[in-house]
Design an enzyme around this catalytic site. Structure first.
Site, short mmCIF file in Angstrom:
data_model
loop_
_atom_site.label_atom_id
_atom_site.label_comp_id
_atom_site.label_asym_id
_atom_site.label_seq_id
_atom_site.Cartn_x
_atom_site.Cartn_y
_atom_site.Cartn_z
N MET A 82 -3.80 2.60 0.09
CA MET A 82 -3.50 3.18 1.25
C MET A 82 -4.50 4.57 1.20
O MET A 82 -4.32 5.67 1.90
CB MET A 82 -2.14 4.07 1.17
CG MET A 82 -0.97 2.84 1.26
SD MET A 82 0.57 3.04 2.12
CE MET A 82 0.86 4.57 0.80
N LEU A 137 -8.10 7.90 -2.50
CA LEU A 137 -8.57 7.03 -3.76
C LEU A 137 -8.80 7.71 -4.78
O LEU A 137 -9.36 9.18 -4.83
CB LEU A 137 -9.87 6.09 -3.46
CG LEU A 137 -9.55 5.03 -2.52
CD1 LEU A 137 -10.64 4.09 -2.31
CD2 LEU A 137 -8.30 4.19 -2.68
N HIS A 138 -8.11 7.39 -6.10
CA HIS A 138 -8.57 8.16 -7.23
C HIS A 138 -8.79 7.18 -8.42
O HIS A 138 -9.23 6.16 -8.19
CB HIS A 138 -7.18 9.10 -7.60
CG HIS A 138 -5.73 8.26 -7.63
ND1 HIS A 138 -5.62 7.23 -8.52
CD2 HIS A 138 -4.90 8.26 -6.97
CE1 HIS A 138 -4.38 6.62 -8.22
NE2 HIS A 138 -3.95 7.25 -7.21
N HIS A 194 -6.99 3.89 -8.66
CA HIS A 194 -7.63 2.91 -7.79
C HIS A 194 -8.83 2.34 -8.13
O HIS A 194 -9.18 1.19 -8.08
CB HIS A 194 -7.78 3.54 -6.35
CG HIS A 194 -6.70 3.94 -5.57
ND1 HIS A 194 -6.18 5.13 -5.40
CD2 HIS A 194 -5.49 3.43 -4.83
CE1 HIS A 194 -5.12 5.73 -4.55
NE2 HIS A 194 -4.67 4.41 -4.69
N GLY A 199 -1.44 -2.42 -9.02
CA GLY A 199 -1.22 -1.42 -10.11
C GLY A 199 -0.01 -1.72 -10.74
O GLY A 199 1.18 -1.69 -10.06
N LYS A 205 1.64 0.72 -11.96
CA LYS A 205 2.22 1.88 -11.54
C LYS A 205 3.71 1.49 -10.70
O LYS A 205 4.29 2.27 -10.71
CB LYS A 205 1.27 2.76 -10.87
CG LYS A 205 1.66 3.89 -9.82
CD LYS A 205 1.65 5.28 -10.62
CE LYS A 205 2.50 6.34 -10.04
NZ LYS A 205 2.46 6.28 -8.32
N GLN A 233 6.89 -3.29 -6.93
CA GLN A 233 6.20 -3.98 -6.07
C GLN A 233 5.43 -5.09 -6.43
O GLN A 233 5.29 -6.19 -5.93
CB GLN A 233 4.84 -2.91 -5.51
CG GLN A 233 3.91 -3.56 -4.74
CD GLN A 233 2.90 -2.26 -4.19
OE1 GLN A 233 3.38 -1.85 -3.19
NE2 GLN A 233 1.85 -2.21 -4.66
P1 AMP Z 1 -1.51 2.94 -3.18
O1 AMP Z 1 -2.63 3.53 -2.55
O2 AMP Z 1 -0.69 4.26 -3.59
O3 AMP Z 1 -0.70 2.19 -2.14
O4 AMP Z 1 -1.93 2.19 -4.17
C1 AMP Z 1 -2.90 1.10 -4.17
C2 AMP Z 1 -2.89 0.32 -5.47
O5 AMP Z 1 -3.52 1.07 -6.44
C3 AMP Z 1 -1.53 -0.14 -5.67
O6 AMP Z 1 -1.57 -1.47 -6.40
C4 AMP Z 1 -0.95 0.65 -6.81
O7 AMP Z 1 -0.12 0.19 -7.86
C5 AMP Z 1 -2.49 0.86 -7.43
N1 AMP Z 1 -2.36 2.07 -8.22
C6 AMP Z 1 -2.03 3.32 -7.81
N2 AMP Z 1 -2.00 4.48 -8.91
C7 AMP Z 1 -2.21 3.87 -9.87
C8 AMP Z 1 -2.27 4.36 -11.22
N3 AMP Z 1 -2.25 5.39 -11.63
N4 AMP Z 1 -2.69 3.20 -12.16
C9 AMP Z 1 -2.82 1.89 -11.79
N5 AMP Z 1 -2.93 1.59 -10.72
C10 AMP Z 1 -2.30 2.55 -9.53
#
Ligand code: AMP
Length: 283
Positions: A31, A34-35, A38, A149, A151, A155
């Site tokens: 979404m 990005l960090h 991601h 992830g 995390k 999901q």
């Molecule tokens: P999001 O943008 O929050 O929807 O996350 C996109 C993807 O990045 C998802 O599969 C999350 O599980 C993964 N993700 C987000 N934060 C982390 C993290 N700290 N470590 C590993 N994967 C992550």
């Protein structure tokens, strides 16, 4: 140079000839905002595939009416830099209209307890939004592998179930939780935290780690594990617990009196208005 496209047609026009040449494609759905978490998914995909596509889409259908859809950070310019740095090739950043061209009335939904426990309790439409948008992305990109992830552990379980039940021929690759030095799991929502809340939120990873150590030492009583994690988090005055729960893996099955390895110990806790999730696998 990362290519950024906004329409399904543009993306397909790029990917089709590459696939015709036999190239493997990794998809990293995100979404945005990005960090490094991601980035770890993107770099894993870049190592394992010829082409890595990163989708950046704040998916409206996975947000409830009182959630942070409007406030969610949108940072496409810096996202492109993160993708480039991590070795991604293509960013797909569609509009909501592009992803939902008609009324939102075609859904992919995993039913049953797997979507009702943990986050499903307070976010009843969330996983239906996730499985629907991920199916759309799978159909648009047709990846060899897709990266998610740990995390978002629930999901992961829901998507595994969907892929199995719908015979989806895509390999799911699950990447470990990427954490700050303090142990705090990286999240786009961490930007909402004050520095005080951010410090307080380190209680989550500490409490989960402690539970894993206790479990390894033989403390496998479900009630005791939940009680001691709850008590540890409650020592932090800024923490407001939504849930501390533990389910068996795979599939988040209900445990009896004792925790059986592997099981997922997961928490959702608010710090101010910010809801954070974290988890650990007891094994
Ligand atoms: P999001 O943008 O929050 O929807 O996350 C996109 C993807 O990045 C998802 O599969 C999350 O599980 C993964 N993700 C987000 N934060 C982390 C993290 N700290 N470590 C590993 N994967 C992550």
């Amino acid at each position: 140079m990362v290519q950024c496209v906004h329409t399904v047609k543009e993306l397909r026009d790029i990917i089709k000839p590459l696939k015709a040449q036999g190239k493997t494609v990794g998809l990293v759905p995100t979404m945005g905002a990005l960090h490094q978490g991601h980035a770890s998914l993107i770099s894993t995909s870049a190592k394992q595939n010829d082409i890595t596509v990163v989708s950046v889409f704040v998916n409206p259908t996975q947000f409830g009416p009182n959630e942070d859809f409007d406030a969610y950070p949108r940072t496409l310019d810096s996202d492109l830099k993160v993708v480039e740095g991590a070795g991604g090739d293509i960013v797909f950043a569609p509009s909501p209209k592009e992803m939902y061209p008609s009324a939102d009335d075609t859904w992919v939904e995993v039913t049953g307890d797997i979507t009702k426990v943990l986050c499903g309790k307070t976010r009843p439409i969330h996983f239906r939004g996730v499985t629907t948008v991920v199916t759309k992305l799978f159909n648009i990109v047709g990846p060899t592998r897709a990266y998610f992830g740990q995390k978002d552990a629930q999901q992961v379980e829901v998507l595994r179930r969907m892929v199995k039940d719908l015979f989806v021929d895509i390999e799911l690759v699950i990447v470990p939780i990427n954490r700050e030095d303090t142990g705090l799991a990286r999240s786009s929502r961490n930007t909402y935290l004050s520095s005080e809340e951010k410090q307080a939120a380190t209680v989550l990873s500490k409490s989960l780690k402690q539970a894993l150590e206790d479990f390894k030492a033989g403390n496998d009583n479900l009630d005791n594990i939940i009680k001691s994690v709850t008590a540890n988090i409650q020592k932090e005055p800024l923490a407001n617990i939504e849930y501390v729960e533990c389910y068996g893996l795979p599939g988040l099955y209900k445990l009896d009196t004792n925790v059986v390895a592997p099981s997922l110990l997961a928490v959702a806790v608010r710090f101010g208005n910010t809801r954070l999730i974290d988890n650990i696998i007891l094994e």
